[in-house]
Design an enzyme around this catalytic site. Structure first.
Site, PDB file in Angstrom:
ATOM      1  CD  GLU A 267      -2.341   1.377   2.809  1.00  8.88           C
ATOM      2  OE1 GLU A 267      -3.209   2.252   2.985  1.00  8.88           O
ATOM      3  OE2 GLU A 267      -1.969   0.599   3.709  1.00  8.88           O
ATOM      4  CE  LYS A 333      -8.388   2.098   3.437  1.00 10.05           C
ATOM      5  NZ  LYS A 333      -7.303   2.415   4.392  1.00 10.05           N
ATOM      6  CB  CYS A 386      -5.165  -0.376   4.940  1.00  8.08           C
ATOM      7  SG  CYS A 386      -4.659  -0.057   6.652  1.00  8.08           S
TER       8      CYS A 386
END
Length: 516
Positions: A267, A333, A386
């Site tokens: 990430e 995201k 995440c």
């Protein structure tokens, strides 16, 4: 103390210490037994007991969150006590609500362990959904520390495991009761033992009999750079970061067999916007052999001319780069981290001088919806950036079902603490729930490949620098939880509630008959 001891059931100690729930939940039952008398007074006392239990549990299990405030210490260190104590204090309100509900349903005898399971499971479910949700270290993960018991997630997901963890964990409390029929507590304990044995047997058989193959023609290489977190913010470190990544990724076009088809970086891999750095894209093109692709985390900027010149939204994204150095696919995201990637009431708090930890002016923007990612040369993937991987029943979008989950993360914020171990453990449970393998690339670890039964196929431990080559496991048929989502845990919860209600009524009727 009792709540803090319960945190031992979570990683990194959970593999051996998870049975601590059979000691701590009974104590919680006995504390609620003594929680005052008379309706509101007893409920208020039980809520206080629950708050202290939850505060100890979350303080012992989540203290590592404070490490993130030391990455940029001159700016954020003053918030360390707020994070270390304030977050557990807030999360403990859910536990307090759960014990208050349990006390409202409380009744003499063994059925009160179901009242506790009903109350705490409802509270944990709410914790996983309210204010964007944070189901981290939900009690059900205690049972998931044993891979055989964890297979129960394929049937009813995390929330069913949570109900069972509380109910079974609290059950020894009934052995201290003084029943009218001396065999009665043992009947409940025997029933609980049968449920536990059935869950264990189901998991053992599932692990022994379920065949999991690998996807032909796909060979993954996960790169774990182990970069210091503060380096990832500095544009001046651009050349050093790229040199490190390229050298560590190794020669992908050499004679080794099988050839690497998919290189995966973690990430937010770059201290810059990848799409705006053609020289970096050119170096990636030189690294990749024909037919291979790079799948990487990267921040991306999208211009917003409607807001004026030089205004843009910033997204935390997964991007795919082909052998020509072209970004061919992007997925943003959707579920952002509060205070990490955005501030509630962003404009107001920024005007007061506050920033989120990532220090992106205006905060990150959330993607419009979760979508599957088309990865050349591999099956349809589900990108989870995440902590998006910690949310049960909310991972898979509509449309064609992906067959593997791609979890890019950066746990470097938290150093060598319990946090990354807990994060990896929760990703394993998502694999079991969805029947999909998880491929996880983390900056500082833990990186790895987990098959759809939660077995770790390959792993790079926390704090290591290196690469990990592995095949991509195939998915299995969608488990019950993947098909029915929260229907099974809801049925389990309602069944527990009904048993408690009918038992209360039976006790009240018997008491009335005795008085008459």
């Amino acid at each position: 103390m009792v709540g803090a001891a319960t945190a031992l059931a979570m990683p990194p100690t959970g593999a051996v210490a998870w049975p601590v729930i059979f000691l701590t939940f009974p104590v919680l039952v006995w504390l609620i037994d003594g929680a005052g008398s008379g309706g509101g007074r007893g409920i208020k006392a039980a809520a206080g007991i629950g708050w202290w239990f939850g505060f100890g549990y979350f303080l012992a299990g989540l203290w590592w969150v404070g490490m993130a405030f030391l990455v940029d210490a001159d700016k954020f260190a003053w918030l360390l006590p707020v994070a270390v104590a304030g977050l557990p204090a807030g999360l403990a309100l859910f536990t307090a609500a759960g014990t208050a509900l349990a006390r409202a349903l409380w009744l003499p005898g063994p059925a009160r362990v179901l009242a506790l399971a009903v109350g705490l499971t409802a509270a944990e479910w709410l914790r996983g959904h309210i204010l964007t949700g944070f189901p981290w270290n939900s009690f059900g993960y205690a049972l998931a520390q044993d891979l055989r018991l964890a297979q129960g997630a394929a049937l009813g997901g995390l929330w069913s495991l949570t109900f069972l963890a509380v109910a079974l964990g609290a059950l020894p409390a009934v052995l201290g009761d003084a029943p009218r029929d001396t065999a009665r507590p043992w009947r409940w304990v025997g029933l609980g033992a049968a449920v536990f044995a059935g869950l264990f047997a189901f998991g053992a058989v599932r692990l022994a009999t379920t065949e999991v193959g690998t996807v032909e023609g796909v060979r993954l290489r996960l790169m774990q750079p182990n970069l210091p977190q503060d380096l990832k913010f500095r544009y001046a470190a651009k050349d050093a970061v790229m040199a490190h990544y390229l050298k560590l990724s190794g020669d992908l076009s050499g004679p080794a067999r099988p050839k690497i088809t998919h290189l995966i970086w973690p990430e937010s891999a770059f201290p810059f916007f990848l799409s705006r750095e053609p020289d970096v894209l050119a170096k990636i093109a030189e690294l990749l052999p024909e037919g291979a692709v790079l799948v990487t985390g990267a921040a991306r900027a999208e211009e917003r001319p409607d807001l004026g010149p030089r205004r843009y939204d910033v997204y935390n994204a997964v991007q795919i780069v082909d052998a020509r150095g072209t970004i061919i696919a992007t997925a943003d995201k959707v579920h952002l981290v509060p205070f990490g990637e955005f501030l509630p009431f962003q404009a107001t708090l920024e005007s007061l001088g506050l920033e989120q930890l990532t220090r992106v002016q205006g905060g990150f923007s959330a993607g419009s919806r979760r979508r599957a990612l088309v990865v050349p040369g591999a099956p349809l993937a589900l990108p989870l950036i995440c902590f998006e991987v910690i949310f049960p029943g909310n991972a898979v979008p509509g449309g064609p079902r992906p067959t593997w989950m791609l979890n890019l993360t950066n746990d470097g914020w938290f150093g060598d603490t319990a946090g990354p171990h807990q994060h990896f453990s929760q990703a394993r449970v998502r694999a079991i729930e969805e029947g999909m393998p998880v491929v996880r690339a983390a900056n500082t670890g833990i990186s790895g490949v987990v098959d759809p039964l939660g077995r770790v196929v390959a792993r790079l431990d926390l704090g290591m620098e290196g690469i990990l080559d592995a095949d991509l496991p195939k998915s299995v048929a969608a488990p019950f939880y993947a098909q029915l989502s929260d229907a099974i845990p809801a049925a389990l919860w309602c069944s527990g509630l009904l048993i408690v209600i009918f038992t209360r009524r039976a006790q009240q009727a018997a008491s009335t008959a005795k008085l008459s």
